[in-house]
Scaffold this active site. Structure first.
Site, PDB file in Angstrom:
ATOM      1  N   HIS A  16       0.919  -9.600  -4.946  1.00 44.94           N
ATOM      2  CA  HIS A  16      -0.518  -9.794  -5.189  1.00 44.94           C
ATOM      3  C   HIS A  16      -0.838 -11.291  -5.070  1.00 44.94           C
ATOM      4  O   HIS A  16      -0.102 -12.123  -5.608  1.00 44.94           O
ATOM      5  CB  HIS A  16      -0.895  -9.270  -6.578  1.00 44.94           C
ATOM      6  CG  HIS A  16      -2.361  -9.403  -6.848  1.00 44.94           C
ATOM      7  ND1 HIS A  16      -3.288  -8.548  -6.287  1.00 44.94           N
ATOM      8  CD2 HIS A  16      -3.066 -10.307  -7.568  1.00 44.94           C
ATOM      9  CE1 HIS A  16      -4.494  -8.919  -6.666  1.00 44.94           C
ATOM     10  NE2 HIS A  16      -4.391  -9.981  -7.443  1.00 44.94           N
ATOM     11  N   GLY A  62      -0.130  -6.462   7.729  1.00 40.46           N
ATOM     12  CA  GLY A  62       1.321  -6.283   7.665  1.00 40.46           C
ATOM     13  C   GLY A  62       2.151  -7.542   7.772  1.00 40.46           C
ATOM     14  O   GLY A  62       3.340  -7.477   8.092  1.00 40.46           O
ATOM     15  N   SER A  63       1.573  -8.709   7.437  1.00 41.49           N
ATOM     16  CA  SER A  63       2.374  -9.934   7.572  1.00 41.49           C
ATOM     17  C   SER A  63       3.504  -9.977   6.541  1.00 41.49           C
ATOM     18  O   SER A  63       4.583 -10.507   6.827  1.00 41.49           O
ATOM     19  CB  SER A  63       1.493 -11.180   7.479  1.00 41.49           C
ATOM     20  OG  SER A  63       1.076 -11.416   6.164  1.00 41.49           O
ATOM     21  N   ASN A  64       3.284  -9.424   5.362  1.00 39.83           N
ATOM     22  CA  ASN A  64       4.381  -9.385   4.378  1.00 39.83           C
ATOM     23  C   ASN A  64       5.500  -8.467   4.860  1.00 39.83           C
ATOM     24  O   ASN A  64       6.685  -8.796   4.718  1.00 39.83           O
ATOM     25  CB  ASN A  64       3.868  -8.960   3.003  1.00 39.83           C
ATOM     26  CG  ASN A  64       3.318 -10.131   2.220  1.00 39.83           C
ATOM     27  OD1 ASN A  64       4.065 -10.998   1.773  1.00 39.83           O
ATOM     28  ND2 ASN A  64       2.000 -10.195   2.096  1.00 39.83           N
ATOM     29  N   MET A  99      -3.386  -0.818  -0.148  1.00 42.26           N
ATOM     30  CA  MET A  99      -4.556  -0.997  -1.003  1.00 42.26           C
ATOM     31  C   MET A  99      -4.936   0.286  -1.737  1.00 42.26           C
ATOM     32  O   MET A  99      -6.067   0.754  -1.650  1.00 42.26           O
ATOM     33  CB  MET A  99      -5.723  -1.530  -0.163  1.00 42.26           C
ATOM     34  CG  MET A  99      -5.414  -2.864   0.489  1.00 42.26           C
ATOM     35  SD  MET A  99      -4.607  -4.051  -0.613  1.00 42.26           S
ATOM     36  CE  MET A  99      -5.817  -5.347  -0.616  1.00 42.26           C
ATOM     37  N   GLU A 133       3.754 -16.050  -0.386  1.00 46.07           N
ATOM     38  CA  GLU A 133       4.001 -14.600  -0.498  1.00 46.07           C
ATOM     39  C   GLU A 133       5.216 -14.220   0.336  1.00 46.07           C
ATOM     40  O   GLU A 133       6.110 -13.500  -0.116  1.00 46.07           O
ATOM     41  CB  GLU A 133       2.790 -13.796  -0.007  1.00 46.07           C
ATOM     42  CG  GLU A 133       1.558 -13.903  -0.879  1.00 46.07           C
ATOM     43  CD  GLU A 133       0.439 -12.966  -0.416  1.00 46.07           C
ATOM     44  OE1 GLU A 133       0.724 -11.821  -0.032  1.00 46.07           O
ATOM     45  OE2 GLU A 133      -0.724 -13.386  -0.451  1.00 46.07           O
TER      46      GLU A 133
HETATM   47  C1  GAR Z   1      -1.652  -9.961   0.924  1.00 49.11           C
HETATM   48  O1  GAR Z   1      -2.300 -11.175   0.638  1.00 49.11           O
HETATM   49  C2  GAR Z   1      -1.284  -9.234  -0.366  1.00 49.11           C
HETATM   50  O2  GAR Z   1      -0.893 -10.105  -1.385  1.00 49.11           O
HETATM   51  C3  GAR Z   1      -2.597  -8.554  -0.693  1.00 49.11           C
HETATM   52  O3  GAR Z   1      -3.064  -8.080   0.547  1.00 49.11           O
HETATM   53  C4  GAR Z   1      -2.623  -8.968   1.578  1.00 49.11           C
HETATM   54  C5  GAR Z   1      -1.948  -8.138   2.641  1.00 49.11           C
HETATM   55  O4  GAR Z   1      -1.609  -8.951   3.732  1.00 49.11           O
HETATM   56  N1  GAR Z   1      -2.415  -7.489  -1.644  1.00 49.11           N
HETATM   57  C6  GAR Z   1      -3.254  -7.225  -2.644  1.00 49.11           C
HETATM   58  O5  GAR Z   1      -4.310  -7.812  -2.805  1.00 49.11           O
HETATM   59  C7  GAR Z   1      -2.815  -6.090  -3.572  1.00 49.11           C
HETATM   60  N2  GAR Z   1      -3.659  -6.014  -4.724  1.00 49.11           N
HETATM   61  P1  GAR Z   1      -0.530  -8.461   4.797  1.00 49.11           P
HETATM   62  O6  GAR Z   1      -1.005  -7.078   5.259  1.00 49.11           O
HETATM   63  O7  GAR Z   1      -0.614  -9.464   5.903  1.00 49.11           O
HETATM   64  O8  GAR Z   1       0.818  -8.411   4.144  1.00 49.11           O
END
Ligand code: GAR
Length: 204
Positions: A111, A15-17, A92, A176
């Site tokens: 992505h 969940g960092s995004n 995902m 990101e």
């Molecule tokens: C992120 O790097 C995002 O770009 C990727 O999952 C990670 C989630 O990190 N998403 C994909 O690969 C989608 N195809 P987060 O939970 O820390 O945001």
């Protein structure tokens, strides 16, 4: 002022995004509010973080459901919460045509590659395996295909000789966090049109 646009965040993991978006909202850098955070996984750290921040959360486990059956439950919650814009943040799962048709050009995904290179899982590892010299990240509108809809924003990251999937992922993640919020502001501005696959800023 008017009412704020309502975001629905979908996540499956860390969940960092999501946190970067929530921080930018709190800092006044995105004029919106998070109406709901939904996860398909009980163990998603992002869900716990959302609870800590006092946000409304919903766990909707996906195990055992067919794709559209699952998406109907998620769309119901998003509609109930009057969500204007859906932000996939490490969610995902592929979305069904049913889901996409209920939020036309109103679902964003991030992505960790320069699409259309390296869609799917472990994009950073795929980039290293292929030996490309640059990778990065992409924010795009979501359709029912994997990491495939019209592209809103991209950022480039150089690949260093000494990079591992971990070091590269960390540098991409920084980008990101920056471009996702920029893309949300861009989409919320409404100041664009989509011509074939191209997302084009409208003249002001
Ligand atoms: C992120 O790097 C995002 O770009 C990727 O999952 C990670 C989630 O990190 N998403 C994909 O690969 C989608 N195809 P987060 O939970 O820390 O945001």
């Amino acid at each position: 002022m008017g009412t704020l646009p309502r975001l629905g965040i979908l996540l499956s993991g860390r969940g960092s995004n999501f946190m970067a978006i929530a921080d930018n909202i709190a800092a006044g850098k995105i004029r919106a509010e998070i109406a709901i955070v939904i996860s398909n996984r009980a163990d998603a750290a992002g869900l716990e973080e959302a609870r800590k921040r006092g946000l409304e959360t919903r766990l909707i486990p996906s195990k055992g459901f067919e794709r559209e059956q699952y998406d109907r439950m998620v769309v119901d919650v998003l509609k109930e919460k009057k969500v204007d814009l859906v932000c996939l943040a490490g969610f995902m799962r592929l979305l069904s045509a049913y889901f996409v048709s209920h939020f036309p050009n109103r679902i964003l995904n991030i992505h960790p590659s320069i699409l259309p290179s390296f869609p799917g899982l472990e994009a950073q590892h795929q980039a290293l395996q292929h030996g490309v010299k640059f990778s990065g990240c992409t924010v795009h509108f979501v359709d029912e295909n994997l990491d495939a809809g019209p592209i809103i924003a991209q950022a480039i990251v150089s690949i260093l000789d000494e990079d591992t999937a971990e070091t590269l992922s960390a540098r991409i993640l920084k980008e990101e966090h920056r471009i996702y919020s920029e893309a949300i502001n861009f989409v919320l501005s409404g100041n664009f049109r989509i011509k074939e696959r191209r997302v084009i800023q409208s003249s002001r």
